[in-house]
Design a protein around this motif. Structure first.
Motif, short mmCIF file in Angstrom:
data_model
loop_
_atom_site.label_atom_id
_atom_site.label_comp_id
_atom_site.label_asym_id
_atom_site.label_seq_id
_atom_site.Cartn_x
_atom_site.Cartn_y
_atom_site.Cartn_z
N GLU A 150 51.14 17.81 2.78
CA GLU A 150 51.26 17.14 1.48
C GLU A 150 49.92 16.49 1.18
O GLU A 150 49.57 15.46 1.77
CB GLU A 150 52.37 16.09 1.53
N GLU A 152 47.61 14.39 -0.82
CA GLU A 152 47.52 13.33 -1.82
C GLU A 152 46.05 12.97 -2.08
O GLU A 152 45.22 13.07 -1.20
CB GLU A 152 48.27 12.08 -1.36
N GLU A 209 51.91 10.35 -7.82
CA GLU A 209 52.38 9.60 -6.66
C GLU A 209 52.59 8.13 -7.00
O GLU A 209 52.52 7.72 -8.16
CB GLU A 209 51.41 9.78 -5.49
N GLU A 216 49.73 14.33 -6.05
CA GLU A 216 49.98 15.19 -4.89
C GLU A 216 50.26 16.60 -5.39
O GLU A 216 50.99 16.79 -6.38
CB GLU A 216 51.17 14.67 -4.10
N THR A 262 46.70 6.76 0.58
CA THR A 262 46.75 8.22 0.51
C THR A 262 47.06 8.81 1.89
O THR A 262 46.33 8.57 2.85
CB THR A 262 45.42 8.79 -0.01
#
Length: 463
Positions: A150, A152, A209, A216, A262
């Motif tokens: 994921e 970010e 986010e 993201e 993050t």
């Protein structure tokens, strides 16, 4: 099946020469890939221990030479690679399987990830070499790893030392998933999505986010080495395409004191030699649907969590994220203890389903090759020693706390033979872990020596 090794590799120097991933004879060569795409230049890329992307821009007519000889770099100048100015060249040898066309960055541009060699042998300080070595050990234990990420990041504007979201309207108290903020960044997000999908990575979701200016973008999981390569390429894409739009992208773990940090959450699963998943077990008495193998692997990560933090949360700034107690939105979403549980985002390890688990302590500054390598090494130690993960959902205040600073994490690394052994595995005599630990201590002390506005405000007239 054939294997491709650097032509200068010398088996007579006490170690087995490093070999690239086996490639079927029918797979196209790097030169054939370049010609098929009509690429004019190729970025021959590798990263140093900090994750800094280093590259040479190679014209298409020299790709055959790149494939046979590699591209030469002064390792000390490139960055944290364990070299001094007197050391011989680092030769970056391309892995054709990682070839990636990048026409959306510049027409005719492509990238290929490389394995660094020195004097014909794989360079043990190179993160891609470290991950390859960890994967060889995993294979020897009868497993392969699939990893999803994921990714970010923030889109910001900088005015001197002041940062603000690149979107001036992005200032609501709880901006997460806001459709209006997504729409205002439509051109950027869809540009990245189109690029990723053209590469076959399958971007399946894009969202705003929890922090103002934070986004993201997700793509489908793959084998560990491929996903690590893709994370590096993705960061490059986001930086290049945001700069072209007049914005600055940052993967810094905590750019704003009062906003969420993050992460680079990694979703991991193991598969056996028959390509069957080994984590699921519907009869699991603990209720998460996991096998004993999954619990042992989780236990290894939890046991080595303090030392792992030096690699998966590798900057001074990282501990502003894991040390946060609250943010403007009301939650930090970053773990503070070495705990695990079900579909619960407060834990270091979340188990969303029986097929995988998510490591939530990894942050945006992490070098993906190193992060995956040490997590795999810690997990295998859990299996080798039959460690017990304990009950899921343990109260957070009863779980072992994570290191409060980078210095504490570096000290934990120095005391952890398993994590150090993973970093050192490509060549134990090179003492990569000692070099890495010194870099982290020096980074902490360089920050600690600075007089900050916080100190001026607190102490100037206090005495």
């Amino acid at each position: 099946m054939t294997t491709q090794a650097h032509p200068a590799a010398d088996a007579g120097q006490g170690r087995i020469p490093f070999q690239n991933t086996p490639v079927p004879e029918t797979e196209p060569s790097l030169s054939e890939r370049v010609k098929a795409d009509g690429a004019r230049f190729v970025l021959a890329t590798f990263v140093d221990l900090t994750g800094k992307p280093c590259a040479k821009l190679v014209p298409a007519h020299s790709v055959d030479r790149l494939a046979s000889e590699g591209a030469g770099f002064a390792g000390y100048a490139a960055g944290a690679l364990g070299q001094t100015p007197t050391d011989p060249e680092v030769m970056a040898v391309p892995d054709p399987a990682s070839y990636t066309p990048l026409p959306f960055v510049r027409p005719g541009l492509a990238m290929v990830h490389c394995d660094p060699y020195v004097e014909g042998r794989p360079w043990p300080f190179a993160p891609r070499v470290i991950l390859r070595t960890a994967l060889e050990r995993l294979a020897a234990a009868g497993f392969t790893a699939q990893v999803g990420a994921e990714a970010e990041y923030f889109l910001v504007e900088r005015d001197g030392d002041a940062l603000s979201p690149a979107d001036p309207l992005d200032r609501s108290a709880q901006p997460c998933y806001d459709a209006r903020a997504l729409t205002r960044m439509y051109d950027h997000l869809t540009g990245i999505s189109d690029a990723v999908n053209s590469l076959g990575w399958d971007n399946y979701a894009n969202d705003h986010e929890d922090a103002n200016g934070q986004f993201e973008q997700n793509f489908t999981h793959a084998d560990a080495l491929t996903t690590a390569d893709r994370i590096i390429t993705f960061r490059y894409l986001v930086h290049a395409m945001s700069e072209a739009a007049g914005m600055t992208a940052t993967f810094m773990p905590k750019p704003f004191t009062d906003r969420t940090g993050t992460g680079l959450h990694l979703h991991m699963s193991l598969w056996d030699d028959n390509d069957d998943p080994v984590f699921p077990d519907p009869a699991d008495p603990r209720g998460l649907g996991l096998s004993d193998t999954a619990y042992g692997f989780i236990a290894g990560i939890l046991r080595h969590a303090p030392a792992l933090q030096s690699v998966i949360a590798p900057t001074v700034n990282s501990y502003k994220r894991t040390g946060a107690t609250s943010t403007a939105s009301g939650a930090t979403w970053a773990p503070r203890t070495a705990s695990y549980g079900g579909n619960d985002r407060t834990h270091l390890i979340r188990v969303p389903d029986q097929d995988r688990f998510e490591v939530r302590a990894v942050d945006g500054a992490a070098n993906p090759y190193l992060a995956m390598a040490v997590l795999l090494g810690a997990g295998l130690d859990g299996l080798d020693r039959n460690l017990d993960a304990g009950p899921p959902g343990r109260a957070l205040d009863k779980a072992p706390p994570l290191p409060p600073t980078l210095l504490h994490a570096a000290e934990a690394l120095a005391a952890d033979d398993v994590v150090r052994g993973t970093l050192d595995a490509a060549d134990p005599l090179a003492r990569v872990s000692g070099y890495y630990g010194r870099l982290k201590r020096e980074e902490f002390l360089a920050w600690h020596s600075q007089v900050t506005p916080w100190e001026i405000d607190r102490y100037l007239t206090a005495f």
